[in-house]
Every structure is written in C-alpha cells, then in structure tokens.
Scaffold this motif. Structure first.
Motif, PDB file in Angstrom:
ATOM      1  N   ASN A 193     -14.250   0.172  -4.114  1.00 15.99           N
ATOM      2  CA  ASN A 193     -13.666  -0.488  -5.283  1.00 15.99           C
ATOM      3  C   ASN A 193     -13.078  -1.832  -4.849  1.00 15.99           C
ATOM      4  O   ASN A 193     -12.245  -1.878  -3.940  1.00 15.99           O
ATOM      5  N   ALA A 212      -4.827  -0.854   5.440  1.00 13.08           N
ATOM      6  CA  ALA A 212      -6.290  -0.799   5.511  1.00 13.08           C
ATOM      7  C   ALA A 212      -6.795  -1.885   6.451  1.00 13.08           C
ATOM      8  O   ALA A 212      -7.805  -1.725   7.131  1.00 13.08           O
ATOM      9  N   PHE A 268      -9.836  -2.077   9.487  1.00 15.09           N
ATOM     10  CA  PHE A 268     -10.951  -3.025   9.645  1.00 15.09           C
ATOM     11  C   PHE A 268     -11.236  -3.225  11.136  1.00 15.09           C
ATOM     12  O   PHE A 268     -12.381  -3.412  11.540  1.00 15.09           O
ATOM     13  N   ASP A 270     -14.143   1.922   2.722  1.00 14.75           N
ATOM     14  CA  ASP A 270     -12.782   1.517   2.378  1.00 14.75           C
ATOM     15  C   ASP A 270     -12.556   1.919   0.920  1.00 14.75           C
ATOM     16  O   ASP A 270     -13.087   1.301   0.015  1.00 14.75           O
ATOM     17  N   THR A 319     -10.785  -4.408  -5.441  1.00 19.29           N
ATOM     18  CA  THR A 319      -9.508  -4.540  -6.125  1.00 19.29           C
ATOM     19  C   THR A 319      -9.314  -5.919  -6.759  1.00 19.29           C
ATOM     20  O   THR A 319      -8.729  -6.048  -7.826  1.00 19.29           O
TER      21      THR A 319
HETATM   22  C1  LIG Z   1      -5.354  -3.913  -0.637  1.00 17.40           C
HETATM   23  C2  LIG Z   1      -6.642  -3.623  -0.005  1.00 17.40           C
HETATM   24  C3  LIG Z   1      -6.844  -3.757   1.377  1.00 17.40           C
HETATM   25  C4  LIG Z   1      -5.769  -4.275   2.296  1.00 17.40           C
HETATM   26  O1  LIG Z   1      -4.800  -3.320   2.455  1.00 17.40           O
HETATM   27  P1  LIG Z   1      -3.541  -3.569   3.423  1.00 17.40           P
HETATM   28  O2  LIG Z   1      -2.868  -2.245   3.351  1.00 17.40           O
HETATM   29  O3  LIG Z   1      -2.756  -4.681   2.809  1.00 17.40           O
HETATM   30  O4  LIG Z   1      -4.029  -3.903   4.763  1.00 17.40           O
HETATM   31  C5  LIG Z   1      -8.068  -3.426   1.885  1.00 17.40           C
HETATM   32  N1  LIG Z   1      -9.060  -2.977   1.102  1.00 17.40           N
HETATM   33  C6  LIG Z   1      -8.916  -2.836  -0.227  1.00 17.40           C
HETATM   34  C7  LIG Z   1     -10.061  -2.354  -1.051  1.00 17.40           C
HETATM   35  C8  LIG Z   1      -7.698  -3.149  -0.819  1.00 17.40           C
HETATM   36  O5  LIG Z   1      -7.544  -3.023  -2.147  1.00 17.40           O
END
Ligand SMILES: *Cc1c(COP(=O)(O)O)cnc(C)c1O
Length: 357
Positions: free
Chosen positions: A148, A76, A80, A169, A150
C-alpha cells in the motif's frame, strides 16, 4: 469536540486502546509500576512480548507455519536496510517494484549490496497505479514490493506468483484485509500506520529463508539474532509493543482481519463514491489500484475552493487531511480504528462545499 483523525501516521487507534494504555502508564497490571518504567526482562513484560508475537502470527494465519514475528526498532526504514543484509546473497540479485517514495527508499538501501533490478515502475505516471506485466528474474534472491503506497494512495490487490521469495512492506495496510499471508517470505510494517504508536516495527520472517547470504551480519541487523533472543536482543520499545498488543487484542475481539476488511471496504466505497460524484473533486489514483487505506484526491479548482474547503473540514473537527508534503492535495487515511461516522462527516463537508460553490 469529537476529532475525526484522518492522519496517515502516526494514526488513530481504538479508544479502548488509549484508555488501557493510559491506565498502564499509571499502574501496569496492578504491579504498582508504570509501563514506562518496568524492566523489559520483568515477567509481566516478557509475557506481553510473547503474546504480541504470537497474536500477530495468529491474526495473519501464520501460526505453526515456520514464521517468526519480531518487534524491532528503527521503523520500516530500518527494514529497508535489514532486508538486503539478510536476504541479498553476496554477488546476488534482488528484484524491486517501484510504486512510490517508500519503494524507492527500499531500493536505495539495497543498491550497495548487489544487483538491484527495478522490474516495474509507475514513476512516469506520478505513481498513480501499480505496474502490471513485469517479470521477476528467476535467479533473484527475492522480490520486494510495497502493498500500500501511503503517499500516492495506490494498493496492490494481487501479488505475483513466483518461486522467488516475496518480501512485502505492509506498513500502511497490514491487518486491514484478508490475504493468503503464506505467499510471503517476509512481511514488515511500522506500527504507527495501522497497528500501534510509533516506535515499534513488526517483522514476520519465514525462518527457512535466513542464513543464506554468505555475508556476516551485525547482530542488531540480523533477523536470526533477534529470533534467537526472542525479540529482546536489545531493549525493545516497551510501551510501543504494549500498545500494539492492545490493538491486536482489540482486532481479535472484534472479528479479526475479515471484520476489519468489511468495514474498511464500506468506508472506502463511501468516500470514493463522493470523490467520483462531486464535480469539485477528483481522485489521484487510477480506479483499479486505488487504496482502501489512503484515499488521495484534489480540488479541481484549488484557487477557487481551497481556503473555503480547508476552513470547512477544520470546523467539522477533521484533522490530518492534508496530502503528504511531497505531493500536496488531500489524503484521507481510513485505518482500522477510524469509524465510518468520520467518513460520513467528511463526505457531508464535501457535499456542503458543492452546495455553496
Ligand atoms: C510510513 C511508511 C514507511 C516508513 O516508515 P518509518 O517507520 O517512518 O520508517 C515505509 N513504508 C511505508 C509503506 C510507509 O507508509
């Protein structure tokens, strides 16, 4: 011993997904080859990629609605960066909602590209809620939010109504609850929170939003390129895509998102009821915004109870209950594949601690 995996990610996946992945590691589709060694251009894997992309759209109710699904690499966190590259116009403006660590990382990556307006933030209250009453400038190229959170255990229940494209996201709650997904221009999610193993990121893009920035975009960062190459611009994470497909098939065969949502609500209700009832614990997020995926909570008296509680849940076969290293406390991640029995075990341990205290 049966392990109850509450890890925030990489996360628990359905047993049958592990079994089928294990089989494919030895002999994928009776090809005599391992999923770890087949060519991504082989007929069998091209079919996996096609089905995974189609099934993701199907489950989200986005088939035939102008969206494309991609399985990319870089997590993720890479999205960004790809988001502003693809959607923040040269000289343009983007609006972001600051709801925690991941939202912040997204904001940081966008800043070099243009005017980044943080329209709401719950930072002053340690991100214990989702900001309300914020305004999205009508001239923004997009609005970015995190459905959400996390780490802090908050979740958005409603999304703003706006003409500005919504980019979300959904790493840690995708496929966990029903939503009108057509309200989003872009949805992305690292697979390892609720969809598969680490290594693949699902990106769902509304095609009509692409190619409007006036900026040259390097191929690897360009969603249009990945779409034109059918998510095979470069070697995709073959085994991660395959295991994600198995999870999506499991989802589909088990009633889809709506069925998951019911189970997730039951699990969350069970745990939050105990957090609220048990005088030894307290929740971290405000009730209205607390997450059904990641429940964050604390011991009221850590000095008194931490060592005992930690020993008790470990003895019960519970794994992955520690809070994110940046905030401490506890976090129970209850993703789709976590059975309610695991939550029952945790609740029993919390009750037992109260009895002993
Ligand atoms: C874990 C997480 C990320 C980061 O994800 P990566 O795959 O480690 O880059 C980004 N956004 C949310 C909401 C997450 O839970």
């Amino acid at each position: 011993m049966n392990i109850h995996n509450f890890s925030a990610g990489p996360c628990i996946l359905p047993k049958e997904v592990f079994t089928k992945t294990a089989e494919a590691v030895l002999n994928f589709n009776n090809s005599g080859l391992s999923i770890l060694e087949i060519s991504h251009r082989s007929k069998d894997f091209v079919a996996v990629m096609e089905e995974a992309r189609a099934l993701a759209l199907d489950l989200l109710g986005l088939t035939g609605k102008g969206y494309q699904a991609l399985f990319l690499q870089g997590g993720a966190s890479m999205e960004f960066l790809r988001i502003p590259y693809n959607f923040l116009k040269v000289g343009g403006k983007a609006a972001y909602l600051d709801t925690g660590t991941w939202a912040n990382n997204a904001i940081k990556e966008a800043k070099p590209f243009g005017d980044v307006a943080v329209v709401g933030s719950s930072k002053e209250q340690q991100y214990n809620h989702i900001p309300q009453g914020y305004e999205i400038p009508a001239d923004a190229d997009y609005f970015h939010c995190t459905s959400n959170n996390t780490i802090y255990g908050t979740q958005m229940n409603v999304f703003p109504t706006t003409e500005v494209p919504l980019i979300c996201d959904m790493s840690s709650d995708i496929f966990s609850k029903t939503l009108d997904f057509t309200q989003f221009g872009v949805i992305y999610a690292g697979a390892q929170k609720n969809m598969g193993p680490a290594g693949a990121t699902l990106v769902v893009v509304k095609e009509s939003l692409l190619n409007k920035t006036g900026r040259e975009i390097p191929g690897i960062l360009n969603y249009a390129t990945h779409i034109a190459k059918e998510s095979m611009y470069n070697t995709p994470p073959v085994s991660a895509v395959y295991t994600s497909l198995l999870t999506l098939q499991w989802l589909k065969n088990n009633g889809g998102i709506a069925a998951m949502e019911q189970k997730n609500e039951a699990k969350a209700a069970l745990l939050y009821a105990e957090i609220d009832r048990n005088p030894l614990f307290k929740g971290c997020a405000l009730e209205a915004d607390r997450s059904k995926m990641n429940a964050t909570f604390l011991l009221v008296d850590e000095t008194q109870h931490k060592a005992t509680f930690d020993a008790m849940w470990k003895a019960a076969g519970i794994s992955g209950l520690n809070g994110h290293r940046s905030v401490g406390g506890y976090r129970a991640s209850m993703y789709n594949a976590l059975p309610i029995e695991s939550v029952q075990v945790l609740v029993e341990v919390m009750k037992e601690l109260e009895k002993q205290a």
